[in-house]
Motif scaffolding. Structure first.
Motif, PDB file in Angstrom:
ATOM      1  N   ALA A   1      -4.700 -17.872   5.012  1.00 39.99           N
ATOM      2  CA  ALA A   1      -5.454 -17.927   3.758  1.00 39.99           C
ATOM      3  C   ALA A   1      -4.754 -17.168   2.640  1.00 39.99           C
ATOM      4  O   ALA A   1      -5.265 -17.098   1.514  1.00 39.99           O
ATOM      5  CB  ALA A   1      -6.853 -17.367   3.965  1.00 39.99           C
ATOM      6  N   GLU A   2      -3.581 -16.575   2.965  1.00 41.56           N
ATOM      7  CA  GLU A   2      -2.791 -15.801   1.996  1.00 41.56           C
ATOM      8  C   GLU A   2      -3.596 -14.640   1.406  1.00 41.56           C
ATOM      9  O   GLU A   2      -3.545 -14.360   0.209  1.00 41.56           O
ATOM     10  CB  GLU A   2      -2.244 -16.707   0.888  1.00 41.56           C
ATOM     11  CG  GLU A   2      -1.316 -17.795   1.403  1.00 41.56           C
ATOM     12  CD  GLU A   2      -0.742 -18.662   0.284  1.00 41.56           C
ATOM     13  OE1 GLU A   2      -1.246 -18.566  -0.858  1.00 41.56           O
ATOM     14  OE2 GLU A   2       0.188 -19.424   0.569  1.00 41.56           O
ATOM     15  N   VAL A   3      -4.350 -13.980   2.279  1.00 39.01           N
ATOM     16  CA  VAL A   3      -5.115 -12.795   1.860  1.00 39.01           C
ATOM     17  C   VAL A   3      -4.146 -11.636   1.702  1.00 39.01           C
ATOM     18  O   VAL A   3      -3.318 -11.377   2.575  1.00 39.01           O
ATOM     19  CB  VAL A   3      -6.200 -12.448   2.900  1.00 39.01           C
ATOM     20  CG1 VAL A   3      -6.868 -11.122   2.555  1.00 39.01           C
ATOM     21  CG2 VAL A   3      -7.226 -13.566   2.990  1.00 39.01           C
ATOM     22  N   GLU A   4      -4.255 -10.925   0.593  1.00 39.09           N
ATOM     23  CA  GLU A   4      -3.384  -9.784   0.340  1.00 39.09           C
ATOM     24  C   GLU A   4      -4.186  -8.597  -0.171  1.00 39.09           C
ATOM     25  O   GLU A   4      -5.219  -8.771  -0.834  1.00 39.09           O
ATOM     26  CB  GLU A   4      -2.299 -10.141  -0.686  1.00 39.09           C
ATOM     27  CG  GLU A   4      -1.270 -11.157  -0.190  1.00 39.09           C
ATOM     28  CD  GLU A   4      -0.175 -11.404  -1.215  1.00 39.09           C
ATOM     29  OE1 GLU A   4      -0.285 -10.842  -2.336  1.00 39.09           O
ATOM     30  OE2 GLU A   4       0.769 -12.149  -0.909  1.00 39.09           O
ATOM     31  N   VAL A   5      -3.713  -7.414   0.133  1.00 39.42           N
ATOM     32  CA  VAL A   5      -4.305  -6.187  -0.404  1.00 39.42           C
ATOM     33  C   VAL A   5      -3.512  -5.819  -1.647  1.00 39.42           C
ATOM     34  O   VAL A   5      -2.301  -5.603  -1.581  1.00 39.42           O
ATOM     35  CB  VAL A   5      -4.250  -5.040   0.631  1.00 39.42           C
ATOM     36  CG1 VAL A   5      -4.811  -3.758   0.024  1.00 39.42           C
ATOM     37  CG2 VAL A   5      -5.021  -5.416   1.893  1.00 39.42           C
ATOM     38  N   THR A   6      -4.179  -5.771  -2.790  1.00 41.88           N
ATOM     39  CA  THR A   6      -3.482  -5.512  -4.050  1.00 41.88           C
ATOM     40  C   THR A   6      -3.151  -4.032  -4.205  1.00 41.88           C
ATOM     41  O   THR A   6      -3.741  -3.165  -3.536  1.00 41.88           O
ATOM     42  CB  THR A   6      -4.347  -5.952  -5.243  1.00 41.88           C
ATOM     43  OG1 THR A   6      -5.520  -5.127  -5.304  1.00 41.88           O
ATOM     44  CG2 THR A   6      -4.760  -7.411  -5.106  1.00 41.88           C
ATOM     45  N   ASP A   7      -2.209  -3.750  -5.101  1.00 41.22           N
ATOM     46  CA  ASP A   7      -1.855  -2.354  -5.392  1.00 41.22           C
ATOM     47  C   ASP A   7      -3.066  -1.591  -5.932  1.00 41.22           C
ATOM     48  O   ASP A   7      -3.264  -0.413  -5.606  1.00 41.22           O
ATOM     49  CB  ASP A   7      -0.715  -2.308  -6.414  1.00 41.22           C
ATOM     50  CG  ASP A   7       0.600  -2.796  -5.830  1.00 41.22           C
ATOM     51  OD1 ASP A   7       0.717  -2.853  -4.590  1.00 41.22           O
ATOM     52  OD2 ASP A   7       1.517  -3.133  -6.611  1.00 41.22           O
ATOM     53  N   ALA A   8      -3.877  -2.279  -6.745  1.00 39.75           N
ATOM     54  CA  ALA A   8      -5.062  -1.627  -7.319  1.00 39.75           C
ATOM     55  C   ALA A   8      -6.045  -1.240  -6.227  1.00 39.75           C
ATOM     56  O   ALA A   8      -6.650  -0.159  -6.272  1.00 39.75           O
ATOM     57  CB  ALA A   8      -5.733  -2.563  -8.330  1.00 39.75           C
ATOM     58  N   GLU A   9      -6.222  -2.109  -5.223  1.00 39.42           N
ATOM     59  CA  GLU A   9      -7.139  -1.815  -4.121  1.00 39.42           C
ATOM     60  C   GLU A   9      -6.628  -0.647  -3.284  1.00 39.42           C
ATOM     61  O   GLU A   9      -7.414   0.209  -2.857  1.00 39.42           O
ATOM     62  CB  GLU A   9      -7.316  -3.056  -3.245  1.00 39.42           C
ATOM     63  CG  GLU A   9      -8.126  -4.160  -3.928  1.00 39.42           C
ATOM     64  CD  GLU A   9      -8.047  -5.484  -3.200  1.00 39.42           C
ATOM     65  OE1 GLU A   9      -8.969  -6.307  -3.363  1.00 39.42           O
ATOM     66  OE2 GLU A   9      -7.050  -5.724  -2.475  1.00 39.42           O
ATOM     67  N   MET A  10      -5.323  -0.606  -3.064  1.00 35.82           N
ATOM     68  CA  MET A  10      -4.754   0.507  -2.308  1.00 35.82           C
ATOM     69  C   MET A  10      -4.904   1.815  -3.068  1.00 35.82           C
ATOM     70  O   MET A  10      -5.269   2.846  -2.506  1.00 35.82           O
ATOM     71  CB  MET A  10      -3.272   0.238  -2.022  1.00 35.82           C
ATOM     72  CG  MET A  10      -3.012  -0.539  -0.751  1.00 35.82           C
ATOM     73  SD  MET A  10      -3.592   0.304   0.740  1.00 35.82           S
ATOM     74  CE  MET A  10      -2.461   1.703   0.803  1.00 35.82           C
ATOM     75  N   THR A  11      -4.638   1.776  -4.382  1.00 37.37           N
ATOM     76  CA  THR A  11      -4.757   2.981  -5.207  1.00 37.37           C
ATOM     77  C   THR A  11      -6.182   3.514  -5.172  1.00 37.37           C
ATOM     78  O   THR A  11      -6.415   4.715  -5.045  1.00 37.37           O
ATOM     79  CB  THR A  11      -4.337   2.687  -6.658  1.00 37.37           C
ATOM     80  OG1 THR A  11      -2.976   2.257  -6.676  1.00 37.37           O
ATOM     81  CG2 THR A  11      -4.482   3.925  -7.525  1.00 37.37           C
ATOM     82  N   GLN A  12      -7.158   2.598  -5.276  1.00 33.51           N
ATOM     83  CA  GLN A  12      -8.560   3.008  -5.254  1.00 33.51           C
ATOM     84  C   GLN A  12      -8.917   3.626  -3.910  1.00 33.51           C
ATOM     85  O   GLN A  12      -9.617   4.646  -3.842  1.00 33.51           O
ATOM     86  CB  GLN A  12      -9.460   1.791  -5.514  1.00 33.51           C
ATOM     87  CG  GLN A  12     -10.939   2.130  -5.654  1.00 33.51           C
ATOM     88  CD  GLN A  12     -11.225   3.060  -6.816  1.00 33.51           C
ATOM     89  OE1 GLN A  12     -10.777   2.823  -7.931  1.00 33.51           O
ATOM     90  NE2 GLN A  12     -11.955   4.138  -6.570  1.00 33.51           N
TER      91      GLN A  12
END
Length: 443
Positions: A363-374
């Motif tokens: 499904a090409e699910v990715e964890v974004t940089d913004a989500e990691m930062t949060q």
């Protein structure tokens, strides 16, 4: 370069990789040619050192790098051509220990490959979503609880004795060796008995006092008291009791609402309703996620890498042992044996973990940089005053990043599956939701 299969049993694979002496020598020469323009040596102009001399001078150093690159390249080519994905880091070792320059390099590689995971028709998954509305009774209950935390005090009947938890309003003068000391006196001071806000032993001596009573309280300042001249000293406080007040819940009105940052009582009720429904929604999601995992676990079956199962079962056993032995903080304890129950739970976790990872990849699910930062910022708040150091630690630690990324990725995959599945809303009471949560914890 030759790659020969030596093991093909279930998910276990083994290969012998042979890098010929000629291939290795060619790689060494390529590296030397690449470096030649920048090499300076006495008797030669920069970049003009003869290749035989370069090889004699730098060949042994370059040889190790070339050997590692050749083996890594062979492994990468192998995985690319066969499509295998190793479950854990492959075990690689050189078989000809007596190797010398001019010999072929023979390496043995073994690993367990990840299984082929069958496709799942997510639209056939049926889930139930428990929906709870924040009714007036729940909001009023939450308001009453807030009122308790925002308690006021009202005067007791004249002649009533002060109890633990009461507020005593008093004047006092503190003296050491008969002399009043700076900061030891106050007027109309409100002290809640049992709050431990005064010197140890002070508040206990005021239990039982009445309004208009005078009482001397004798205490010793602690040896580690901040004021040097008072450390360990005995002090006598002459106290005049003006009022004895009992705690009462704050009156539920606009004034109380303003204490909690709301414009008025109506606005506070709206905020409470939103907070309650967010809590209900979070609990409902946890229940629906368990239902989804149970459904997925029953839909698919495939071989699992033994190394992953053993590692997961060991981790489960270790975690449960520490929960049962909370006094043991470190890892200086007897070896913990894994049981059939640990292995059964590990089997479910590994299977579902591999399946969710496969679904997320497709499904090409990715964890974004913004989500990691949060996520990092949220966890950094657990270390007041050291947030920046924690942030920098995580940025430099790949393993820590992976540990934090994994649950975010899993939640995003779960949300994706929710969207594909057939979900039916079911309105229930708060009590029904609570029972479902309790059942979830007991499993």
């Amino acid at each position: 370069m030759q790659v020969k299969e030596t093991l093909n049993e279930g998910l276990k694979r083994g290969y012998t990789i042979t890098v010929t002496a000629a291939e290795l020598d060619a790689k060494v020469m390529d590296k030397l040619k690449e470096a030649q323009p920048d090499v300076e040596m006495k008797g030669f102009r920069k970049g003009k050192v003869p290749m035989p001399l370069l090889k004699k001078q730098f060949g042994p150093k370059v040889l190790g790098e070339a050997m590692q690159e050749a083996v890594d390249g062979a492994m990468n080519d192998h995985f690319e051509s066969c499509g295998d994905r190793p479950a854990m880091q492959p075990d690689v070792k050189m078989t000809n220990d007596d190797w010398k320059e001019g010999d072929d390099v023979v390496v043995e590689m073994t690993y367990e490959k990840l299984p082929n995971i069958p496709d799942v028709d997510l639209s056939k998954i049926k889930l139930e979503k428990l929906v709870v509305k924040a009714d007036d009774a729940s909001i009023d209950e939450a308001l009453a609880s807030l009122a308790e935390t925002a308690q006021d005090f009202k005067s007791r009947k004249k002649g009533s004795k002060a109890k633990d938890g009461d507020q005593v309003v008093m004047d006092f003068v503190g003296k050491v060796d008969g002399e009043a000391f700076e900061g030891g006196s106050a007027e109309d001071y409100p002290l809640v008995l049992g709050s431990n806000s005064f010197i140890p032993g002070f508040e206990e001596q005021l239990v039982g006092v009445k309004a208009e009573e005078k009482k001397d309280v004798t205490v010793n300042f602690p040896d580690d008291y901040q004021a040097e001249h008072l450390k360990g000293k005995e002090a006598v406080f002459a106290c005049t009791i003006k009022e004895v007040k009992e705690p009462v819940a704050a009156e539920i009105n606009d004034d109380m609402a303003k204490k909690f940052g709301a414009e008025d009582l109506a606005a506070l009720k709206v905020q409470i309703g939103e907070r309650l429904e967010a809590e209900y929604s979070g609990a409902s999601r946890a229940i629906m996620k368990r239902g989804l995992l149970d459904a997925l676990d029953g839909l698919v079956d495939f071989d699992l890498p033994p190394s992953l199962l053993d590692a997961e079962a060991g981790q489960i056993a270790h975690q449960l042992w520490h929960e049962e032995n909370p006094d043991v903080q470190g890892h200086d304890h007897p070896e913990i044996e894994t049981t059939d129950e640990h292995k059964k739970l590990a089997t479910r976790r590994v299977r579902l973990g591999l399946l969710l990872a496969e679904l997320g990849q497709k499904a090409e699910v990715e964890v974004t940089d913004a989500e990691m930062t949060q996520a990092i910022m949220n966890q950094a708040r657990q270390y007041p005053g050291q947030e920046r150091q924690f942030f920098e630690f995580v940025q430099k630690n790949q393993q820590m990043q992976q540990q934090m990324r994994a649950p975010i990725f899993e939640d995003k995959v779960v949300d994706y599956v929710f969207e594909q599945a057939s979900v039916e809303d079911k309105e229930v009471s708060k009590d029904d939701l609570q029972k479902a949560v309790e059942a979830l914890v007991d499993e």
